[in-house]
Motif scaffolding. Structure first.
Motif, short mmCIF file in Angstrom:
data_model
loop_
_atom_site.label_atom_id
_atom_site.label_comp_id
_atom_site.label_asym_id
_atom_site.label_seq_id
_atom_site.Cartn_x
_atom_site.Cartn_y
_atom_site.Cartn_z
N TYR A 136 0.78 -1.22 0.00
CA TYR A 136 0.02 -0.07 -0.07
C TYR A 136 0.83 1.29 -0.04
N TYR A 137 2.04 1.11 0.56
CA TYR A 137 2.91 2.25 0.67
C TYR A 137 3.39 2.39 -0.86
N PHE A 146 -0.89 5.81 1.49
CA PHE A 146 -0.86 6.57 2.56
C PHE A 146 -0.94 7.96 2.33
N ASN A 147 -0.82 8.54 1.05
CA ASN A 147 -1.10 9.76 0.53
C ASN A 147 -2.46 10.40 0.49
N MET A 148 -2.77 11.40 1.04
CA MET A 148 -4.08 11.89 0.37
C MET A 148 -4.17 13.55 0.57
N SER A 189 3.32 9.82 3.17
CA SER A 189 3.97 8.69 4.15
C SER A 189 5.44 8.83 3.46
N THR A 190 6.45 9.20 4.14
CA THR A 190 7.81 9.19 3.75
C THR A 190 8.73 8.00 3.90
N GLU A 191 7.91 7.04 4.68
CA GLU A 191 8.81 5.91 4.78
C GLU A 191 7.51 4.66 4.76
N ILE A 192 8.18 3.31 4.50
CA ILE A 192 7.19 2.43 4.89
C ILE A 192 6.75 2.05 6.23
N PRO A 193 5.45 2.04 6.74
CA PRO A 193 5.05 2.00 7.91
C PRO A 193 5.39 0.93 8.57
N ILE A 194 6.00 0.86 9.71
CA ILE A 194 6.48 -0.19 10.38
C ILE A 194 5.41 -0.83 11.22
N ILE A 195 5.41 -2.11 10.93
CA ILE A 195 4.48 -3.09 11.70
C ILE A 195 5.14 -3.69 12.85
N SER A 196 4.21 -3.76 14.02
CA SER A 196 4.65 -4.57 15.12
C SER A 196 3.57 -5.35 15.78
N LEU A 197 3.91 -6.61 15.86
CA LEU A 197 2.76 -7.62 16.45
C LEU A 197 3.36 -7.83 17.90
N GLN A 198 2.57 -7.71 18.86
CA GLN A 198 3.19 -8.18 20.15
C GLN A 198 1.81 -8.83 20.89
N GLN A 199 1.98 -9.52 21.74
CA GLN A 199 0.87 -10.08 22.61
C GLN A 199 -0.25 -9.02 22.93
N ASP A 200 -1.38 -9.17 22.36
CA ASP A 200 -2.49 -8.38 22.72
C ASP A 200 -2.36 -7.06 22.10
N SER A 201 -1.50 -6.80 21.10
CA SER A 201 -1.32 -5.48 20.54
C SER A 201 -0.61 -5.65 19.23
N PHE A 202 -1.35 -4.66 18.19
CA PHE A 202 -0.97 -4.62 16.96
C PHE A 202 -0.48 -3.14 16.60
N VAL A 239 -8.69 11.83 8.19
CA VAL A 239 -7.65 10.81 8.01
C VAL A 239 -7.96 9.45 8.48
N ILE A 240 -8.35 9.43 9.86
CA ILE A 240 -8.62 7.96 10.44
C ILE A 240 -9.85 7.44 10.10
N PRO A 241 -11.01 8.27 9.92
CA PRO A 241 -12.17 7.51 9.33
C PRO A 241 -12.07 7.17 7.96
N SER A 242 -11.37 8.08 6.94
CA SER A 242 -11.04 7.49 5.82
C SER A 242 -10.27 6.13 5.63
N ALA A 243 -9.37 6.12 6.48
CA ALA A 243 -8.34 4.73 6.70
C ALA A 243 -9.14 3.69 7.29
N ASN A 244 -10.40 3.97 8.12
CA ASN A 244 -11.00 2.93 8.66
C ASN A 244 -11.96 2.40 7.60
N ALA A 245 -12.71 3.47 6.63
CA ALA A 245 -13.27 3.05 5.85
C ALA A 245 -12.77 1.73 4.66
N LYS A 246 -11.27 2.12 4.60
CA LYS A 246 -10.87 1.22 3.54
C LYS A 246 -10.50 0.00 4.34
N LEU A 247 -10.24 -0.19 5.52
CA LEU A 247 -9.76 -1.27 6.30
C LEU A 247 -11.18 -2.16 6.71
#
Length: 229
Positions: A73-74, A79-81, A121-134, A214-222
């Motif tokens: 997606y990057y 991530f640009n709008m 977005s100037t860099e690829i967003p960094i994903i981090s999966l931890q127990q009970d968190s994303f 921005v957040i509502p627009s992202a959630n509409a896509k998700l």
């Protein structure tokens, strides 16, 4: 096909492992830009699901799957709008909003000019999966521009952005869906054509715009979801 920007490929990474009480299927899921199957910069690592027997089916995703999603997606520019007066739902964005904080902005005109915000977005967003968190760490920029009467634009200033977000996941109708939440955000001045100013004074305005646009627009896509194998 996930949407107009990305596709997903699911393939078995090995033969199914058949045991008396269950069957293990190792599937490699890769998300890539639509029509452009490029190699991901990430390496898939094997993992195991804890032994459980309360349900008929258990489905687990590794960081690799979400990292390839972020990369795809990057690359596709998702991530640009741009946010302008015609797209802002809650209030009109114009130079008057900024002129009380940045006196130089008021010198453009007695009549307020509409303002356009270009987020990137100037860099690829960094994903981090931890127990009970994303969590997703996003580095980007926002350029604030005045729209002049002849429809040309004049850059006022550019801010660097560092945002920390979290995503909650659920499965519905054979799709993996998500909901994004903004945890914290920091702004810093990258460039200004209206002199120096205290960025902290703008944080409430810009944070509000991000939360309401921005957040509502992202959630509409998700909410459209990722098809499951």
């Amino acid at each position: 096909q996930i949407d107009d920007l990305a596709e997903v490929d699911y393939s078995l990474s090995g033969l199914p492992a058949v045991f008396q009480p269950f069957i293990d299927l190792d599937i490699k899921g890769v998300v890539f830009p639509a029509g452009n199957y490029t190699d991901s910069p990430y390496v898939a690592a094997s993992f195991t699901i804890p032994d459980q027997s309360d349900s008929m089916l258990y489905l687990a995703f590794s960081e690799y799957f979400f990292q390839t999603s972020s990369f795809a997606y990057y690359t596709a520019g998702a991530f640009n709008m741009t946010i302008g007066e015609e797209t802002c739902s809650y209030f009109n964005i114009n130079t008057e909003i900024f002129s009380s904080i940045i006196p130089e902005v008021a010198k453009y005109s007695v009549t307020p000019y509409p303002v356009m915000l270009k987020l990137m977005s100037t860099e690829i967003p960094i994903i981090s999966l931890q127990q009970d968190s994303f969590t997703v760490e996003i580095q980007g920029s926002v350029e604030v521009m005045a729209i002049l009467p002849d429809s040309t634009t004049r850059s006022l200033f550019t801010l660097d952005i560092a945002a920390n977000t979290s995503i909650s996941l659920n499965i519905f109708d054979q799709k993996l869906m998500g909901s994004l939440c903004l945890n914290r955000i920091q702004f810093s001045l990258a460039h200004s054509n209206v002199g120096s100013f205290e960025v902290l004074l703008l944080e409430n305005i810009l944070s509000y715009i991000l939360q309401t646009e921005v957040i509502p627009s992202a959630n509409a896509k998700l909410s459209k979801g990722f098809p499951l194998p």
